[in-house]
Design an enzyme around this catalytic site. Structure first.
Site, mmCIF file in Angstrom:
data_model
loop_
_atom_site.group_PDB
_atom_site.id
_atom_site.type_symbol
_atom_site.label_atom_id
_atom_site.label_comp_id
_atom_site.label_asym_id
_atom_site.label_seq_id
_atom_site.Cartn_x
_atom_site.Cartn_y
_atom_site.Cartn_z
ATOM 1 N N CYS A 138 0.881 -1.167 0.000
ATOM 2 C CA CYS A 138 0.000 0.000 0.000
ATOM 3 C C CYS A 138 0.922 1.222 0.000
ATOM 4 O O CYS A 138 2.142 1.099 -0.040
ATOM 5 C CB CYS A 138 -0.915 -0.015 1.211
ATOM 6 N N ARG A 187 4.204 -3.972 3.247
ATOM 7 C CA ARG A 187 3.208 -4.615 4.109
ATOM 8 C C ARG A 187 3.162 -6.141 3.919
ATOM 9 O O ARG A 187 2.151 -6.713 3.567
ATOM 10 C CB ARG A 187 1.816 -4.029 3.895
ATOM 11 N N ILE A 247 8.312 2.289 11.968
ATOM 12 C CA ILE A 247 7.402 1.162 11.732
ATOM 13 C C ILE A 247 7.219 0.884 10.244
ATOM 14 O O ILE A 247 7.303 -0.262 9.802
ATOM 15 C CB ILE A 247 6.024 1.420 12.392
ATOM 16 N N ARG A 266 -11.970 6.190 4.982
ATOM 17 C CA ARG A 266 -11.681 4.838 5.462
ATOM 18 C C ARG A 266 -11.590 4.818 6.981
ATOM 19 O O ARG A 266 -11.904 3.832 7.612
ATOM 20 C CB ARG A 266 -10.332 4.354 4.896
HETATM 21 C C1 EPZ Z 1 -1.901 -2.329 12.060
HETATM 22 O O1 EPZ Z 1 -1.398 -2.665 10.783
HETATM 23 C C2 EPZ Z 1 -2.846 -1.155 11.834
HETATM 24 N N1 EPZ Z 1 -3.936 -1.563 10.942
HETATM 25 C C3 EPZ Z 1 -2.075 0.009 11.219
HETATM 26 O O2 EPZ Z 1 -2.985 1.108 11.101
HETATM 27 C C4 EPZ Z 1 -0.946 0.394 12.158
HETATM 28 O O3 EPZ Z 1 -0.188 1.429 11.584
HETATM 29 C C5 EPZ Z 1 -0.050 -0.826 12.415
HETATM 30 O O4 EPZ Z 1 -0.842 -1.916 12.942
HETATM 31 C C6 EPZ Z 1 1.063 -0.529 13.408
HETATM 32 O O5 EPZ Z 1 0.520 -0.098 14.615
HETATM 33 C C7 EPZ Z 1 -4.967 -2.269 11.450
HETATM 34 O O6 EPZ Z 1 -4.992 -2.612 12.613
HETATM 35 C C8 EPZ Z 1 -6.062 -2.626 10.492
HETATM 36 P P1 EPZ Z 1 2.032 -4.465 11.730
HETATM 37 P P2 EPZ Z 1 -0.542 -4.036 10.593
HETATM 38 O O7 EPZ Z 1 1.836 -5.866 11.304
HETATM 39 O O8 EPZ Z 1 -1.073 -5.084 11.480
HETATM 40 C C9 EPZ Z 1 5.924 -5.340 9.191
HETATM 41 C C10 EPZ Z 1 -4.044 2.909 10.063
HETATM 42 O O9 EPZ Z 1 -3.627 3.984 9.631
HETATM 43 N N2 EPZ Z 1 5.333 -6.678 8.981
HETATM 44 O O10 EPZ Z 1 2.124 -4.156 13.189
HETATM 45 O O11 EPZ Z 1 -0.456 -4.307 9.144
HETATM 46 C C11 EPZ Z 1 5.132 -4.252 8.520
HETATM 47 O O12 EPZ Z 1 5.494 -4.117 7.155
HETATM 48 C C12 EPZ Z 1 -3.256 1.638 9.798
HETATM 49 O O13 EPZ Z 1 -5.080 2.758 10.748
HETATM 50 C C13 EPZ Z 1 6.108 -7.655 8.370
HETATM 51 O O14 EPZ Z 1 7.260 -7.420 8.007
HETATM 52 O O15 EPZ Z 1 0.880 -3.558 11.112
HETATM 53 C C14 EPZ Z 1 5.472 -3.037 9.341
HETATM 54 O O16 EPZ Z 1 6.702 -2.530 8.889
HETATM 55 C C15 EPZ Z 1 -2.021 1.880 8.956
HETATM 56 N N3 EPZ Z 1 5.559 -8.892 8.185
HETATM 57 C C16 EPZ Z 1 5.645 -3.608 10.754
HETATM 58 O O17 EPZ Z 1 5.830 -5.022 10.588
HETATM 59 C C17 EPZ Z 1 4.277 -9.185 8.585
HETATM 60 O O18 EPZ Z 1 3.842 -10.333 8.405
HETATM 61 C C18 EPZ Z 1 4.435 -3.410 11.659
HETATM 62 O O19 EPZ Z 1 3.303 -3.875 10.966
HETATM 63 C C19 EPZ Z 1 3.518 -8.177 9.191
HETATM 64 C C20 EPZ Z 1 4.058 -6.936 9.391
#
Ligand code: EPZ
Length: 421
Positions: free
Chosen positions: A118, A123, A330, A400
């Protein structure tokens, strides 16, 4: 496509109700797949992402009934009639991946499109797959889809996340509730949304402990039952609107807000010269100085400073009385609001994951473009104090995650309107 027009109009005064948390609701809704009975969610936010999740769950066989303008949702998955979460939905909403764990736990079979990247980053979902593999699932990636299976029930296991992931923690937690035996998940996310998810699952009969700490223990049960659960307040919406009087001046009470869910954020605001008063109805925020002091911000997993409030506080720091430094740890590409703020006269230098913001006296209204959910609202906040008119395009990003922004802000005296077409 709609646009939002904001005219700088000086200090704002009033009260803003905080809705239920988008990021809690989007993980609570797939919980309904785990049982045949009805899950009733109240205080759900009225957002396009929630409607998108309703559509996805319906396509899998869940009966979704909304009441009270969408604030109450009844979800009943008597049978999963379709095991494929299609690309067309998943690509629009990454949280769709959260049906993977529940479908594997319920029936041992799931086909979910890879979400793809995205605006803010690649992601990946590798941590989701690793955690579910530890519970006995096997995956094949083919034609852009994840084909997940497990023979019989998932098996309880110990799994330490290599890095903290909110979504992967949620997927594993949901799946483990129906696994055979005990699971111990460590290095898990500790966000309030994780605690809310665990509390909903416990109401349904799950046996969970440790939520909110580094380690969650789940003793698998044979089935879950119906429950009613109220979605927690949205801490990101709360933090966003707390910045409105900080940027524009004045005083606003955020109804339903509590300091506890935004404590790191509150500390930074107070360091910059903002007063935050806890009341029986929420939080009152007022700026005590004519220009806030500069800040150094590093985004981290909860309880650190939330990445989802980074764009918004950058907008406030554009007119601080000095140089601020924001480090985004992050996501790899979460400064897309910077070029748009620069169009409004801000002085921002971005190098890799670090943005240096040199405060200017005043911002100027300009046509700007939303690029992602939190970037879009940061531009609206900047427009509240800018001289002249700011016109925000691509507001579908905004819808959203924020319900009725223009209503909430104009009720406090801001000059903001949505222009259709
Ligand atoms: C959740 O996303 C939230 N979305 C995000 O909110 C939020 O920014 C994020 O958590 C961090 O707090 C929802 O809850 C729907 P992560 P998520 O897995 O779960 C990497 C908003 O604006 N990663 O904690 O996708 C990832 O790329 C949104 O409301 C991997 O590498 O976040 C990122 O760099 C945006 N492999 C970091 O971890 C994976 O399998 C944290 O991502 C998963 C994640």
């Amino acid at each position: 496509m709609d646009k939002i027009v904001v005219k700088g109009n000086g200090p704002i005064y009033g009260k803003i109700p905080i809705a239920g948390a988008k990021n809690a609701c989007l993980t609570l809704m797939p919980v309904s797949i785990l049982c045949e009975d009805t899950l009733k969610l109240t205080n759900a936010p009225r957002l396009s992402d929630v409607r998108m999740m309703s559509g996805l769950l319906s396509s899998l066989g869940c009966e979704v009934i909304s009441e009270d303008e969408g604030k109450t949702i009844y979800l009943t998955t008597k049978n999963i009639t379709n095991h494929t979460a299609a690309y067309d939905i998943v690509r629009k909403m990454r949280a769709s991946i959260l049906v993977l764990g529940p479908m594997l736990a319920r029936e041992g079979n799931a086909i979910v499109s890879l979400p793809g990247g995205c605006a803010i980053g690649a992601r990946p979902v590798d941590l989701h797959l690793k955690a579910l593999e530890a519970l006995g699932a096997t995956f094949e990636l083919k034609d852009g889809y994840i084909f997940g299976k497990c023979s019989g029930r998932l098996k309880g296991a110990e799994f330490k996340f290599p890095m903290v992931s909110v979504g992967a923690t949620e997927n594993a937690l949901m799946a483990a509730t129906l696994a055979e035996g005990t699971s111990v998940l460590s290095n898990v996310a500790k966000e309030p949304e994780i605690i809310d998810l665990a509390e909903c699952l416990i109401k349904m009969g799950a046996q969970i402990s440790g939520q909110g700490s580094d380690t969650i223990t789940i003793i698998g049960v044979d089935s879950l039952n119906s429950a009613e659960h109220s979605v927690i307040a949205d801490r990101i919406e709360l933090g966003t609107y707390m910045l409105a009087p900080v940027i524009a001046g004045g005083e606003v009470e955020l109804l339903g807000g509590t300091r506890q869910i935004v404590s790191a954020f509150c500390q930074k605001l107070e360091d910059s010269g903002v007063e935050i008063e806890e009341t029986k109805n929420g939080l009152i925020v007022r700026r005590l100085v004519s220009r806030i002091k500069p800040l150094n911000i590093v985004t981290e997993p909860f309880p650190g400073f939330p990445t989802d409030l980074q764009a918004q506080i950058m907008a406030a720091l554009c007119t601080a009385s000095g140089i601020s430094v924001l480090e985004e740890r992050i996501f790899e590409n979460r400064f897309m609001h910077a070029p748009e703020l620069i169009r409004m006269g801000a002085k921002i230098d971005v190098h890799g994951g670090v943005a240096k913001v040199t405060g200017v006296d005043v911002l100027k209204g300009a046509p700007v473009m939303a690029t992602d959910l939190r970037a879009s609202v940061s531009l609206i906040l900047a427009g509240l104090a800018a001289q002249g008119e700011t016109v925000l395009s691509r507001v579908y990003h905004l819808d959203r995650g924020y319900e009725r922004v223009e209503e909430k802000l104009s009720s406090c005296g801001a000059l903001i309107e949505r222009v259709s077409g």
